[in-house]
Design an enzyme around this catalytic site. Structure first.
Site, PDB file in Angstrom:
ATOM      1  N   THR A  97       0.805  -1.485  -0.192  1.00 30.41           N
ATOM      2  CA  THR A  97       0.316   0.335  -0.100  1.00 30.41           C
ATOM      3  C   THR A  97       1.189   0.961  -0.298  1.00 30.41           C
ATOM      4  O   THR A  97       1.260   1.538   1.039  1.00 30.41           O
ATOM      5  CB  THR A  97      -1.124  -0.190   1.282  1.00 30.41           C
ATOM      6  OG1 THR A  97      -1.368  -1.387   1.330  1.00 30.41           O
ATOM      7  CG2 THR A  97      -1.570   1.134   0.765  1.00 30.41           C
ATOM      8  N   LYS A 172      -7.899   1.318  -2.835  1.00 29.65           N
ATOM      9  CA  LYS A 172      -7.034   0.454  -1.272  1.00 29.65           C
ATOM     10  C   LYS A 172      -7.321   1.781  -0.364  1.00 29.65           C
ATOM     11  O   LYS A 172      -8.307   1.306   0.733  1.00 29.65           O
ATOM     12  CB  LYS A 172      -5.839  -0.303  -1.278  1.00 29.65           C
ATOM     13  CG  LYS A 172      -5.379  -0.105  -0.078  1.00 29.65           C
ATOM     14  CD  LYS A 172      -5.700  -1.193   0.921  1.00 29.65           C
ATOM     15  CE  LYS A 172      -5.285  -1.780   2.330  1.00 29.65           C
ATOM     16  NZ  LYS A 172      -4.168  -2.481   1.667  1.00 29.65           N
TER      17      LYS A 172
END
Length: 288
Positions: A97, A172
């Site tokens: 991420t 995300k």
């Protein structure tokens, strides 16, 4: 079956690489702490490399799951980086991420070198990685995604192409924004139940079957009520993710007042010494 390199063997990457090896792929791993790579190879029967470049040599797919933007740049670029070892036509798949900006930056470098690039952050936490049940949200060219998806399936419950490069990371962020608000609401609900003298188990049994139900409620209420926060995804990492979310929100003009507030609540948890507690520890602010 494919020849695959996996870079980064943390609480997520270690089991993800294991699922690839178990699925029959030929896996070479790299980790900054070499002893972790050695232990993985001994446990799973794959091989290890001492640099990302060495791991990537001859690989059709190179997966990465590291810490942050700088970590990702380090494993991708430079003379020892993965891009230097990858053959033309190989695909880099990033499960970290990170910001959409570093994703686009590295994708440009990959394309210039004749490589494919898919940003593919995951959701599901340590348990999802261990059980091979991760949600994978991807950005990139459809042809690259179509090649990589059957490999990703080794640890995915769902894997979808969300759009061009960067779309996976932006998706995300949606995930982290939603989780932050949900965990705070669940924390307040459980703390209220405790202080009102209710049986938390009975409360959850009833309300989890209605509109208030959630994965977090079903899977985390017992440990939250008991003050146990050892499920893997640390507050320190959540704050890193929320910083990315808030910066992206400013960039696209999306106000996130609740997310900004909960980011500060996680800062409170860090001050309490809970930086390595998992994200359900928001309840600790409410039940001292």
């Amino acid at each position: 079956m494919a020849k695959v390199a996996f870079l980064g063997l943390g609480v997520m990457g270690n089991p993800m690489a294991g699922h690839l090896q178990a699925a029959g792929h030929q896996v070479t791993v790299y980790n900054r702490t070499a002893s972790k790579a050695e232990a993985w190879a001994a446990a799973h029967g794959g091989s290890m490399a001492i640099t990302p470049r060495e791991a990537a040599e001859g690989a059709e797919f190179v997966m990465a799951c590291v810490g942050n933007d700088d970590d990702l740049r380090q494993v991708c670029t430079g003379p020892d980086g993965a891009f230097a070892g990858m053959a033309t036509g190989a695909v880099f798949v990033d499960h970290t991420t990170v910001s959409a900006s570093v994703t686009r930056e590295l994708a440009e470098k990959a394309v210039a070198a004749g490589l494919g690039y898919v940003d593919a952050p995951v959701s599901g936490g340590q348990a999802g990685a261990e059980n091979g049940q991760l949600s994978v949200m991807c950005g990139g060219e459809a042809a690259d995604f179509d090649r990589a998806a059957p490999v990703i399936d080794a640890y995915a419950k769902i894997c979808r192409l969300m759009g061009p490069v960067g779309a996976g990371q932006m998706t995300k962020m949606c995930n982290q924004i939603a989780i932050a608000g949900l965990v705070q609401a669940l924390s307040e609900s459980l703390a209220f139940a405790q202080k009102a003298g209710l049986d938390v188990e009975k409360v959850v049994e009833v309300i989890s079957q209605g509109a208030a139900g959630s994965w977090q409620m079903v899977n985390r209420h017992k440990t939250m009520a008991a003050g146990q926060f050892n499920h893997g995804f640390a507050v320190d990492w959540m704050r890193k993710d929320l910083a990315i979310c808030l910066a992206a929100g400013d960039e696209v003009g999306a106000p996130m007042p609740v997310t900004a507030l909960i980011d500060q609540f996680y800062k409170d948890v860090q001050i309490m010494g809970g930086g390595r507690w998992d994200t359900s520890s928001l309840i600790a602010r409410l039940t001292p």
